[in-house]
Motif scaffolding. Structure first.
Motif, PDB file in Angstrom:
ATOM      1  N   GLY A  45       0.787  -1.226   0.000  1.00 49.55           N
ATOM      2  CA  GLY A  45       0.000   0.000   0.000  1.00 49.55           C
ATOM      3  C   GLY A  45       0.817   1.272   0.000  1.00 49.55           C
ATOM      4  O   GLY A  45       0.297   2.355  -0.296  1.00 49.55           O
ATOM      5  N   LEU A  46       2.095   1.152   0.309  1.00 47.30           N
ATOM      6  CA  LEU A  46       2.969   2.330   0.266  1.00 47.30           C
ATOM      7  C   LEU A  46       3.294   2.749  -1.156  1.00 47.30           C
ATOM      8  O   LEU A  46       3.819   3.842  -1.381  1.00 47.30           O
ATOM      9  CB  LEU A  46       4.285   2.042   1.006  1.00 47.30           C
ATOM     10  N   SER A  47       2.989   1.902  -2.113  1.00 51.86           N
ATOM     11  CA  SER A  47       3.338   2.215  -3.492  1.00 51.86           C
ATOM     12  C   SER A  47       2.230   1.780  -4.439  1.00 51.86           C
ATOM     13  O   SER A  47       2.252   0.698  -5.005  1.00 51.86           O
ATOM     14  CB  SER A  47       4.651   1.531  -3.883  1.00 51.86           C
ATOM     15  N   VAL A  48       1.236   2.650  -4.594  1.00 47.45           N
ATOM     16  CA  VAL A  48       0.136   2.390  -5.515  1.00 47.45           C
ATOM     17  C   VAL A  48      -0.257   3.695  -6.193  1.00 47.45           C
ATOM     18  O   VAL A  48       0.041   4.787  -5.718  1.00 47.45           O
ATOM     19  CB  VAL A  48      -1.105   1.804  -4.790  1.00 47.45           C
ATOM     20  N   ARG A  49      -0.919   3.557  -7.320  1.00 50.61           N
ATOM     21  CA  ARG A  49      -1.442   4.730  -8.015  1.00 50.61           C
ATOM     22  C   ARG A  49      -2.887   4.935  -7.570  1.00 50.61           C
ATOM     23  O   ARG A  49      -3.745   4.099  -7.791  1.00 50.61           O
ATOM     24  CB  ARG A  49      -1.366   4.560  -9.534  1.00 50.61           C
ATOM     25  N   VAL A  50      -3.135   6.055  -6.953  1.00 54.16           N
ATOM     26  CA  VAL A  50      -4.460   6.358  -6.426  1.00 54.16           C
ATOM     27  C   VAL A  50      -4.918   7.700  -6.986  1.00 54.16           C
ATOM     28  O   VAL A  50      -4.205   8.704  -6.873  1.00 54.16           O
ATOM     29  CB  VAL A  50      -4.449   6.421  -4.883  1.00 54.16           C
ATOM     30  N   ALA A  51      -6.092   7.715  -7.595  1.00 58.15           N
ATOM     31  CA  ALA A  51      -6.568   8.938  -8.239  1.00 58.15           C
ATOM     32  C   ALA A  51      -6.675  10.099  -7.264  1.00 58.15           C
ATOM     33  O   ALA A  51      -6.419  11.247  -7.604  1.00 58.15           O
ATOM     34  CB  ALA A  51      -7.926   8.677  -8.902  1.00 58.15           C
ATOM     35  N   SER A  52      -7.059   9.808  -6.028  1.00 63.25           N
ATOM     36  CA  SER A  52      -7.256  10.859  -5.037  1.00 63.25           C
ATOM     37  C   SER A  52      -5.965  11.286  -4.362  1.00 63.25           C
ATOM     38  O   SER A  52      -5.938  12.233  -3.588  1.00 63.25           O
ATOM     39  CB  SER A  52      -8.256  10.397  -3.968  1.00 63.25           C
ATOM     40  N   ALA A  53      -4.875  10.547  -4.619  1.00 65.01           N
ATOM     41  CA  ALA A  53      -3.606  10.848  -3.959  1.00 65.01           C
ATOM     42  C   ALA A  53      -2.752  11.753  -4.833  1.00 65.01           C
ATOM     43  O   ALA A  53      -2.480  11.441  -5.979  1.00 65.01           O
ATOM     44  CB  ALA A  53      -2.855   9.558  -3.663  1.00 65.01           C
ATOM     45  N   LYS A  54      -2.383  12.876  -4.313  1.00 63.11           N
ATOM     46  CA  LYS A  54      -1.522  13.830  -5.020  1.00 63.11           C
ATOM     47  C   LYS A  54      -0.343  14.178  -4.133  1.00 63.11           C
ATOM     48  O   LYS A  54      -0.488  14.910  -3.154  1.00 63.11           O
ATOM     49  CB  LYS A  54      -2.323  15.079  -5.385  1.00 63.11           C
ATOM     50  N   PRO A  55       0.867  13.684  -4.443  1.00 62.21           N
ATOM     51  CA  PRO A  55       1.169  12.784  -5.556  1.00 62.21           C
ATOM     52  C   PRO A  55       0.730  11.363  -5.267  1.00 62.21           C
ATOM     53  O   PRO A  55       0.323  11.059  -4.158  1.00 62.21           O
ATOM     54  CB  PRO A  55       2.696  12.866  -5.633  1.00 62.21           C
ATOM     55  N   LEU A 122      11.447  -1.780  -8.275  1.00 69.99           N
ATOM     56  CA  LEU A 122      11.550  -1.529  -6.841  1.00 69.99           C
ATOM     57  C   LEU A 122      10.814  -0.251  -6.478  1.00 69.99           C
ATOM     58  O   LEU A 122      10.140  -0.179  -5.449  1.00 69.99           O
ATOM     59  CB  LEU A 122      13.021  -1.419  -6.431  1.00 69.99           C
ATOM     60  N   ALA A 123      10.960   0.768  -7.304  1.00 69.30           N
ATOM     61  CA  ALA A 123      10.325   2.054  -7.027  1.00 69.30           C
ATOM     62  C   ALA A 123       8.808   1.943  -7.007  1.00 69.30           C
ATOM     63  O   ALA A 123       8.132   2.611  -6.210  1.00 69.30           O
ATOM     64  CB  ALA A 123      10.760   3.076  -8.072  1.00 69.30           C
ATOM     65  N   LYS A 124       8.260   1.088  -7.855  1.00 65.98           N
ATOM     66  CA  LYS A 124       6.812   0.928  -7.952  1.00 65.98           C
ATOM     67  C   LYS A 124       6.278  -0.168  -7.036  1.00 65.98           C
ATOM     68  O   LYS A 124       5.064  -0.387  -6.978  1.00 65.98           O
ATOM     69  CB  LYS A 124       6.419   0.610  -9.401  1.00 65.98           C
ATOM     70  N   GLY A 125       7.170  -0.868  -6.338  1.00 65.62           N
ATOM     71  CA  GLY A 125       6.717  -1.950  -5.476  1.00 65.62           C
ATOM     72  C   GLY A 125       6.324  -3.192  -6.234  1.00 65.62           C
ATOM     73  O   GLY A 125       5.701  -4.103  -5.679  1.00 65.62           O
ATOM     74  N   GLN A 126       6.707  -3.280  -7.517  1.00 66.92           N
ATOM     75  CA  GLN A 126       6.389  -4.469  -8.310  1.00 66.92           C
ATOM     76  C   GLN A 126       7.282  -5.642  -7.923  1.00 66.92           C
ATOM     77  O   GLN A 126       6.924  -6.797  -8.122  1.00 66.92           O
ATOM     78  CB  GLN A 126       6.545  -4.141  -9.797  1.00 66.92           C
ATOM     79  N   VAL A 127       8.464  -5.339  -7.422  1.00 60.75           N
ATOM     80  CA  VAL A 127       9.371  -6.338  -6.868  1.00 60.75           C
ATOM     81  C   VAL A 127       9.800  -5.847  -5.499  1.00 60.75           C
ATOM     82  O   VAL A 127      10.139  -4.672  -5.331  1.00 60.75           O
ATOM     83  CB  VAL A 127      10.616  -6.544  -7.763  1.00 60.75           C
ATOM     84  N   LEU A 128       9.753  -6.721  -4.505  1.00 57.53           N
ATOM     85  CA  LEU A 128      10.142  -6.372  -3.137  1.00 57.53           C
ATOM     86  C   LEU A 128      11.403  -7.138  -2.776  1.00 57.53           C
ATOM     87  O   LEU A 128      11.460  -8.357  -2.935  1.00 57.53           O
ATOM     88  CB  LEU A 128       9.010  -6.709  -2.161  1.00 57.53           C
ATOM     89  N   VAL A 129      12.414  -6.412  -2.315  1.00 62.53           N
ATOM     90  CA  VAL A 129      13.731  -7.006  -2.073  1.00 62.53           C
ATOM     91  C   VAL A 129      14.209  -6.673  -0.666  1.00 62.53           C
ATOM     92  O   VAL A 129      14.077  -5.534  -0.201  1.00 62.53           O
ATOM     93  CB  VAL A 129      14.757  -6.506  -3.111  1.00 62.53           C
TER      94      VAL A 129
END
Length: 263
Positions: A45-55, A122-129
């Motif tokens: 949840g720390l890295s998702v695209r949310v329409a209401s979240a700016k940024p 990593l930046a998008k949270g698509q892979v967690l390391v």
């Protein structure tokens, strides 16, 4: 309203983080500290695209340059973020810090192929390391040894502590070369047997006094082949101790802030 955060251009980022932590993490703080699956979702949840979240919440790549899809926050903003997360969940603060640390190590790597492969994900949270190199700090006979072989290194030994089993997909392991230098590389965070016979296995999650959800395990590597293209870095002997001295106070707030929340 007085300014609460250090940089005007990144104030909205920290406000977005606090909003997520307050609304989605705080109500589940106890479950996050005890249930790995709940912790995993909180981390994602720390890295998702949310329409209401700016940024948008792209908070798992704070130390990754913008050119690689990260946010590249200042050295002032990052500690504010770390303290903020720790106020709401010790387990989440610890686990995301492992991921951020792995990302930073790859940023400074000379392995350009590895950067292309990992940093945007990593930046998008698509892979967690995660990371597993505390054993390199120990003096005497190394717990994990690396032997140079054609095309890479053969690694054997036991990593006593690796956090994030079943949450992270991979981790950066640290091993010691015969001349004392330190080699760090990417290995899978799942039991694996290589075609050439190398293996990596893991213990059951340890019973810890706190933050059980982080799934801390030990890892055993037997003749594991680490190819050159999976090497993050090679450092001089004792480099980890020099780095620790530079960062001795960087994570002390994790215990102090969490203690304050529970007091």
């Amino acid at each position: 309203m007085s300014k609460r955060y250090p940089d005007n251009d990144q104030q909205s980022l920290l406000e977005t983080a606090e909003s997520y932590l307050r609304e989605s993490v705080a109500p589940l703080a106890s479950e996050i500290d005890s249930a790995p699956e709940v912790l995993r979702e909180a981390l994602k949840g720390l890295s998702v695209r949310v329409a209401s979240a700016k940024p948008n919440r792209t908070l798992l790549g704070l130390r990754i340059p913008k050119s690689w899809g990260g946010l590249e926050v200042s050295s002032t903003t990052f500690p504010y973020f770390q303290q903020l997360v720790a106020r709401y969940s010790g387990a989440l603060a610890f686990l995301q810090n492992q991921h951020q640390s792995a990302g930073a190590m790859i940023v400074y790597s000379e392995n350009e192929s590895l950067k292309h492969q990992y940093l945007p994900k990593l930046a998008k949270g698509q892979v967690l390391v995660g990371i597993g190199f505390s054993q390199v700090r120990r003096t005497g006979n190394p717990l994990v040894k690396a032997i140079p072989v054609d095309g890479g290194y053969q690694i054997s030994g036991k990593v006593p502590w690796v956090t994030g089993f079943s949450i992270f997909q991979e981790f950066i392991i640290g091993a010691v070369l015969p001349d004392g230098r330190e080699v760090y590389g990417m290995v899978p965070f799942t039991p694996t047997c290589q075609d050439a016979g190398g293996t990596i296995t893991f213990s059951k999650p340890m019973a810890l006094a706190a933050m059980q959800s982080t799934n801390t395990v030990s890892a055993t590597l037997t003749d594991w082949f680490l190819p050159e293209e999976r090497v993050v870095s090679i450092a001089k002997a004792g480099a980890i101790h020099e780095n620790d001295q530079k960062k001795v106070l960087s994570t002390g707030f994790l215990a102090l802030v969490q203690r304050g929340r529970n007091a």
